[in-house]
Write a protein that holds these residues in place. Sequence first.
Motif, short mmCIF file in Angstrom:
data_model
loop_
_atom_site.label_atom_id
_atom_site.label_comp_id
_atom_site.label_asym_id
_atom_site.label_seq_id
_atom_site.Cartn_x
_atom_site.Cartn_y
_atom_site.Cartn_z
N MET A 1 0.85 -1.17 0.00
CA MET A 1 0.00 0.00 0.00
C MET A 1 0.89 1.22 0.00
SD MET A 1 -2.54 -1.30 2.91
CE MET A 1 -3.87 -0.15 2.86
N PHE A 240 -8.89 -5.98 -3.57
CA PHE A 240 -9.01 -5.10 -2.41
C PHE A 240 -8.83 -3.63 -2.77
CE2 PHE A 240 -8.41 -3.86 2.08
CZ PHE A 240 -9.48 -4.55 2.61
N SER A 288 -15.42 4.98 3.85
CA SER A 288 -15.23 3.82 2.98
C SER A 288 -16.52 3.08 2.65
CB SER A 288 -14.22 2.87 3.62
OG SER A 288 -14.60 2.58 4.94
N ARG A 316 -5.20 7.52 10.99
CA ARG A 316 -5.68 6.17 10.74
C ARG A 316 -5.79 5.37 12.03
NH1 ARG A 316 -5.54 5.89 4.92
NH2 ARG A 316 -5.96 3.70 5.18
N PHE A 318 -6.35 2.11 11.97
CA PHE A 318 -6.04 0.74 11.64
C PHE A 318 -4.67 0.31 12.13
CE2 PHE A 318 -4.98 -2.60 8.58
CZ PHE A 318 -6.12 -3.36 8.65
N ASP A 351 -16.98 -1.27 4.38
CA ASP A 351 -16.37 -2.01 3.26
C ASP A 351 -15.79 -3.35 3.71
OD1 ASP A 351 -14.21 -0.13 4.43
OD2 ASP A 351 -13.10 -1.68 3.39
N SER A 352 -15.29 -3.42 4.94
CA SER A 352 -14.63 -4.66 5.36
C SER A 352 -14.57 -4.74 6.87
CB SER A 352 -13.21 -4.72 4.78
OG SER A 352 -12.46 -3.60 5.20
N ILE A 353 -14.43 -5.98 7.36
CA ILE A 353 -14.12 -6.20 8.78
C ILE A 353 -12.79 -6.92 8.81
CG2 ILE A 353 -14.75 -7.42 10.90
CD1 ILE A 353 -17.65 -7.00 10.29
N VAL A 354 -11.82 -6.38 9.54
CA VAL A 354 -10.50 -7.00 9.60
C VAL A 354 -10.32 -7.64 10.98
CG1 VAL A 354 -8.03 -6.67 9.28
CG2 VAL A 354 -9.64 -5.33 7.92
N GLY A 356 -12.25 -6.53 13.59
CA GLY A 356 -13.55 -6.39 14.25
C GLY A 356 -13.62 -5.21 15.20
N ASP A 392 -1.62 -3.90 3.60
CA ASP A 392 -1.22 -4.09 4.99
C ASP A 392 -2.35 -4.76 5.76
OD1 ASP A 392 0.17 -3.84 7.37
OD2 ASP A 392 -0.90 -2.00 7.84
P1 AMP Z 1 -11.04 -3.49 11.84
O1 AMP Z 1 -11.47 -2.43 12.77
O2 AMP Z 1 -9.68 -4.06 12.17
O3 AMP Z 1 -12.06 -4.58 11.64
O4 AMP Z 1 -10.80 -2.81 10.42
C1 AMP Z 1 -11.87 -2.54 9.58
C2 AMP Z 1 -11.87 -1.09 9.16
O5 AMP Z 1 -10.58 -0.71 8.65
C3 AMP Z 1 -12.88 -0.85 8.06
O6 AMP Z 1 -13.60 0.31 8.41
C4 AMP Z 1 -12.06 -0.61 6.82
O7 AMP Z 1 -12.57 0.48 6.08
C5 AMP Z 1 -10.66 -0.30 7.29
N1 AMP Z 1 -9.62 -1.10 6.60
C6 AMP Z 1 -9.71 -2.29 6.00
N2 AMP Z 1 -8.53 -2.70 5.52
C7 AMP Z 1 -7.63 -1.74 5.81
C8 AMP Z 1 -6.23 -1.58 5.59
N3 AMP Z 1 -5.51 -2.51 4.96
N4 AMP Z 1 -5.66 -0.43 6.05
C9 AMP Z 1 -6.39 0.49 6.70
N5 AMP Z 1 -7.71 0.39 6.93
C10 AMP Z 1 -8.33 -0.71 6.51
#
Ligand code: AMP
Length: 449
Positions: A1, A240, A288, A316, A318, A351-354, A356, A392
């Motif tokens: 990224m 992605f 997102s 960020r 994340f 958009d996604s759950i990584v 949680g 990442d």
């Molecule tokens: P999490 O809180 O770990 O479940 O991450 C999910 C949130 O992080 C979602 O709101 C996504 O928009 C964002 N996200 C997903 N993948 C990534 C990434 N690789 N880097 C930064 N943000 C991300």
Amino acid sequence: MCAIVGIYGNDNAARLASIALFAMQHRGQEATGISSSNNGKIHTIKNRGLVSEVFDDDALRVLKGNMAIGHNRYSTAGGDSILDAQPVFAKYKLGEMSIVHNGNLINKDEVREELTNNGAIFQTGMDTENLIHLIAKSSKDRLRDRIKEALNKTIGAYCFIVQSRSKQFVIRDRYGIRPLSLGKIKSGGYIIASETCAFDLVDAEFIRDVRPGEMLVFAEGHDEPESIQLFEPEFRPCAFEYVYFARPDSEIDGKNVYKTRENMGRTLAKNDLNRDFKVDMVVPVPDSGVPAALGYAEESKIPFKYGIIRNHYVGRTFIEPTQEMRNLKVRMKLSPMNSLIKGKSLLVIDDSIVRGTTSKRIVKMLKDAGAKEVHFRVASPEIKFPCYYGIDTPNQEELISHKMTKDEICEYIQADSLEYLSIEDLKNSIGADRNYALESFDGDYFVTK
Ligand code: AMP
């Protein structure tokens, strides 16, 4: 990224590169850098910080010349040294070169071990530095042949731009995993950029995407870049990029990112048609989740509302190293629209759950604000595998979908229901006309050569 840019054949090369990097700031906020070539010398300025902080007028005045390459670096936990900023510059037998790289080389440790066993010394932990060494050690007479030789030992997802004192070499890996596009600048010369959103700001016209396995050579005396097909292509662009990473106004390999996200939302809505629940509004997790939520709302005819407000001045969440910090940052970043959601049933889309973290926090926040029900929808499939091709992601143990089933996650985040897209749904939403890199969802680590 990360983001990379190359400007060739324009007297304002470094300034245009900085503008393009500014447009691609979402691809990396940790560090940024530009190398320009002028009168047979390469000058580099790189530092931690945002493009607007690092490249003021004074910095740009130093970077003269009609060619420049640039980079935005994305933070990964731990690796935030200034030494890891790009471009990477070196003097070697044929003169000077500077390199920028977006992607991830999967055989970097083996290559580094071989190089260090042979006496090479390294300044950084970056895989990009391997390439510099491989090029410098090659015995070929021409830089292009040295690059080819170095790439034969390089396995992974990559887009490189190598700048010498008078030329630029652009290479995209044979799978075309990371995006890279070519444009013509109206005021003269060419631009290469990770995303087409950079073209609008520098007033450039999109020509085409760099082909998988292709090398483009920009050199004086040639009106157009020379194209050399280095490797047999086997196109597998990263899904992605469409789900999360790219800017919605970019066209990645011929597909508008916003439209693919809208399709993802529409598909979620179609999948919900026969489910027995009723909601008052569709609420995106900003930013997102917005295009997918719009798609869902359009398809389901349920009103779209900004039920969550985002504070844009929080960095960020994340990549914060500890769970406490991630929780706090999510709270600082997103706030509920109390008057809108009180007593209402919500369909919330991200958009996604990584891990949680975000989704759990959001459901709690909305319920604390009086939401009656929160149905959570995710515009991507479950992320069960780490990505080694340049996105990442945390290690597998931290991925919630690796540890829990969908129902367990629903309970963990305290949602009233939870649905994801299937992998088939995702492919169809982006476009079923090609194969994608989907390893985070299906564990297919296909990069082998
Ligand atoms: P999490 O809180 O770990 O479940 O991450 C999910 C949130 O992080 C979602 O709101 C996504 O928009 C964002 N996200 C997903 N993948 C990534 C990434 N690789 N880097 C930064 N943000 C991300």
